[in-house]
Scaffold this motif. Structure first.
Motif, mmCIF file in Angstrom:
data_model
loop_
_atom_site.group_PDB
_atom_site.id
_atom_site.type_symbol
_atom_site.label_atom_id
_atom_site.label_comp_id
_atom_site.label_asym_id
_atom_site.label_seq_id
_atom_site.Cartn_x
_atom_site.Cartn_y
_atom_site.Cartn_z
ATOM 1 N N UNK A 70 -3.352 2.963 -4.834
ATOM 2 C CA UNK A 70 -3.711 1.230 -4.456
ATOM 3 C C UNK A 70 -4.975 1.530 -3.335
ATOM 4 N N UNK A 71 -4.911 2.568 -2.447
ATOM 5 C CA UNK A 71 -5.963 2.738 -1.652
ATOM 6 C C UNK A 71 -7.205 2.969 -2.376
ATOM 7 N N UNK A 72 -7.178 3.688 -3.671
ATOM 8 C CA UNK A 72 -8.582 3.742 -4.447
ATOM 9 C C UNK A 72 -8.754 2.448 -5.025
ATOM 10 N N UNK A 73 -7.622 1.424 -5.355
ATOM 11 C CA UNK A 73 -8.234 0.114 -6.185
ATOM 12 C C UNK A 73 -8.820 -0.691 -5.183
ATOM 13 N N UNK A 74 -8.541 -0.200 -3.702
ATOM 14 C CA UNK A 74 -8.852 -1.139 -2.399
ATOM 15 C C UNK A 74 -10.449 -0.690 -2.290
ATOM 16 N N UNK A 75 -10.622 0.448 -2.744
ATOM 17 C CA UNK A 75 -12.240 1.226 -2.285
ATOM 18 C C UNK A 75 -11.999 1.838 -1.082
ATOM 19 N N UNK A 124 -16.370 -7.115 -2.795
ATOM 20 C CA UNK A 124 -15.565 -7.004 -3.592
ATOM 21 C C UNK A 124 -14.126 -7.021 -2.697
ATOM 22 N N UNK A 125 -14.203 -6.444 -1.608
ATOM 23 C CA UNK A 125 -13.038 -6.192 -0.879
ATOM 24 C C UNK A 125 -12.580 -7.593 -0.370
ATOM 25 N N UNK A 126 -13.664 -8.457 -0.118
ATOM 26 C CA UNK A 126 -13.243 -9.480 0.389
ATOM 27 C C UNK A 126 -12.228 -10.693 -0.765
ATOM 28 N N UNK A 127 -12.522 -9.938 -1.994
ATOM 29 C CA UNK A 127 -11.646 -10.615 -2.938
ATOM 30 C C UNK A 127 -10.542 -10.009 -2.997
ATOM 31 N N UNK A 128 -10.129 -9.298 -2.589
ATOM 32 C CA UNK A 128 -8.582 -8.684 -2.556
ATOM 33 C C UNK A 128 -7.843 -8.767 -1.188
ATOM 34 N N UNK A 129 -6.610 -9.339 -1.370
ATOM 35 C CA UNK A 129 -5.664 -9.395 -0.252
ATOM 36 C C UNK A 129 -4.674 -8.301 -0.041
ATOM 37 N N UNK A 130 -4.386 -7.694 0.973
ATOM 38 C CA UNK A 130 -3.814 -6.286 1.165
ATOM 39 C C UNK A 130 -2.405 -6.342 2.068
ATOM 40 N N UNK A 131 -1.493 -6.236 1.827
ATOM 41 C CA UNK A 131 -0.213 -6.039 2.393
ATOM 42 C C UNK A 131 0.020 -4.680 2.674
ATOM 43 N N UNK A 132 -0.260 -4.001 3.619
ATOM 44 C CA UNK A 132 0.006 -2.435 4.011
ATOM 45 C C UNK A 132 1.615 -2.292 4.230
ATOM 46 N N UNK A 133 1.584 -1.015 4.052
ATOM 47 C CA UNK A 133 3.351 -0.908 4.496
ATOM 48 C C UNK A 133 3.454 -0.948 6.030
ATOM 49 N N UNK A 134 2.577 -0.548 7.019
ATOM 50 C CA UNK A 134 2.509 -0.911 8.205
ATOM 51 C C UNK A 134 2.300 -2.354 8.503
ATOM 52 N N UNK A 173 -6.699 -11.296 -6.205
ATOM 53 C CA UNK A 173 -5.905 -9.874 -6.373
ATOM 54 C C UNK A 173 -5.225 -9.663 -5.228
ATOM 55 N N UNK A 174 -3.928 -9.430 -5.222
ATOM 56 C CA UNK A 174 -3.006 -9.237 -4.032
ATOM 57 C C UNK A 174 -2.343 -7.766 -4.304
ATOM 58 N N UNK A 175 -2.682 -6.996 -3.340
ATOM 59 C CA UNK A 175 -2.030 -5.611 -3.392
ATOM 60 C C UNK A 175 -0.937 -5.672 -2.396
ATOM 61 N N UNK A 176 0.281 -5.283 -2.572
ATOM 62 C CA UNK A 176 1.514 -5.593 -1.601
ATOM 63 C C UNK A 176 2.014 -4.050 -1.703
ATOM 64 N N UNK A 177 2.070 -3.446 -0.661
ATOM 65 C CA UNK A 177 2.554 -2.005 -0.470
ATOM 66 C C UNK A 177 3.848 -2.267 -0.084
ATOM 67 N N UNK A 178 4.764 -1.776 -0.776
ATOM 68 C CA UNK A 178 6.416 -1.951 -0.364
ATOM 69 C C UNK A 178 6.608 -3.319 0.344
ATOM 70 N N UNK A 179 6.243 -4.367 0.010
ATOM 71 C CA UNK A 179 6.321 -5.606 0.489
ATOM 72 C C UNK A 179 7.758 -6.059 1.277
ATOM 73 N N UNK A 180 8.840 -5.331 0.838
ATOM 74 C CA UNK A 180 10.050 -5.691 1.404
ATOM 75 C C UNK A 180 10.741 -4.541 2.287
ATOM 76 N N UNK A 181 9.879 -3.703 2.499
ATOM 77 C CA UNK A 181 10.462 -2.446 3.260
ATOM 78 C C UNK A 181 10.851 -2.869 4.789
#
Length: 306
Positions: free
Chosen positions: A49-54, A77-87, A156-164
């Motif tokens: 997912x880090x690569x997908x986000x650039x 491009x990155x402005x068109x991606x929403x990211x929820x990191x693990x932290x 595009x939403x990237x959710x890295x372990x959203x319920x941890x």
């Protein structure tokens, strides 16, 4: 016409030092779907997912995100991606609304005040908008982080372990938010260690091990690949001969021991009654039942060395 795929990963390799984090991986994610990236710790989920986000560039291969090369594209491009990191990475000394005000200024969100109201309402935090974030539970903080990821209305939403690290109630609330995103036509890529989460939310699931793609399909197709599960209750004295009989049967794909007896996975063309008939000829069965396997059993069958 544009590509029907929001993300296209083509033969990507990525190493850190002497460790190959991603090893020749190819994957396509259709627009408007929820796709789960599943794997044990170290499987390569976060690197992917880090690569997908650039944020990380592959040493080999390409990643297209909404038709653009993720490694070469810039902030647009990155402005068109929403990211929820693990932290969660919120500012916990200020209010929920102040966190979103700051994020809105970074993304130059139009009609920012109204948009903040919208996302706070979506995640159920409108009534707590002026409360300091450090007073929030873990689940509330994850919901606020989802609101921040949605603030600029990304496709595009990237959710890295959203319920941890959240409790059961908050987990199901977050699931509800993810389902609403899919209903609104968003593409969601989520990583998870929870197999039931992938089964509940995802249109397709990609299973990684050691940076490689083991399998990618719908949850239903993956469970069908593992075979129908036949659970057999028998005494410890009978389990040995029962296991030998099952392992000799041509239609049995795999046999596992359980607290109650044995668990056998049957090929698609096998009649469970025929297997039970063979068992009854050599031992006494207390009970038996058939069911579909769950995704955890699929994962185990794919990742356990033969």
């Amino acid at each position: 016409m544009g590509s029907p795929f929001a993300v296209e990963v083509s033969n990507v390799q990525c190493s850190f030092g002497g460790i190959r984090a991603i090893d020749g991986l190819s994957l396509r994610i259709a627009a408007g779907t929820v796709v789960g990236i599943v794997g044990a710790n170290g499987a390569g989920k976060t690197t992917l997912i880090d690569m997908i986000c650039g944020l990380v560039r592959p040493q080999h291969g390409t990643i297209l995100v909404m038709g653009q090369n993720a490694a070469a594209a810039g902030p647009a491009l990155r402005a068109r991606i929403g990211v929820l990191p693990q932290e969660t990475a919120l500012y916990d000394e200020v209010s929920a609304r102040q966190n979103l005000d700051f994020a809105a200024s970074l993304y130059a969100v139009p009609r920012a005040a109204a948009r903040i109201d919208e996302v706070l309402l979506l995640v159920g935090l409108l009534e707590r908008q002026h409360d300091v974030v450090r007073t929030f539970s873990g689940g509330m903080q994850r919901r606020l982080a989802i609101a921040r990821a949605l603030l600029h209305d990304p496709p595009l939403l990237i959710l890295d372990e959203p319920t941890v690290g959240v409790d059961l109630e908050a987990r199901h609330q977050i699931w509800s938010h993810v389902r609403s995103l899919r209903a609104a036509g968003r593409t969601v890529v989520l990583t998870t260690n929870y197999l039931d989460e992938a089964e509940a939310l995802c249109d397709r699931v990609a299973i990684l091990r050691a940076g490689r793609l083991l399998a990618e399909d719908t949850p239903a197709a993956l469970t069908a690949r593992t075979g129908r599960c036949l659970e057999i209750e028998c005494s410890p004295e009978s389990s040995g001969v029962a296991r030998e009989t099952l392992e000799r049967h041509k239609g049995v794909l795999r046999v596992e021991s359980g607290d109650f007896g044995l668990r056998a996975y049957l090929g698609a063309t096998v009649n469970p009654e025929d297997v039970v008939h063979d068992l009854r000829a050599v031992c006494t069965l207390a009970a038996f039942r058939t069911r579909s396997p769950d995704l955890a059993e699929v994962f185990r069958s794919l990742t356990t060395p033969q």
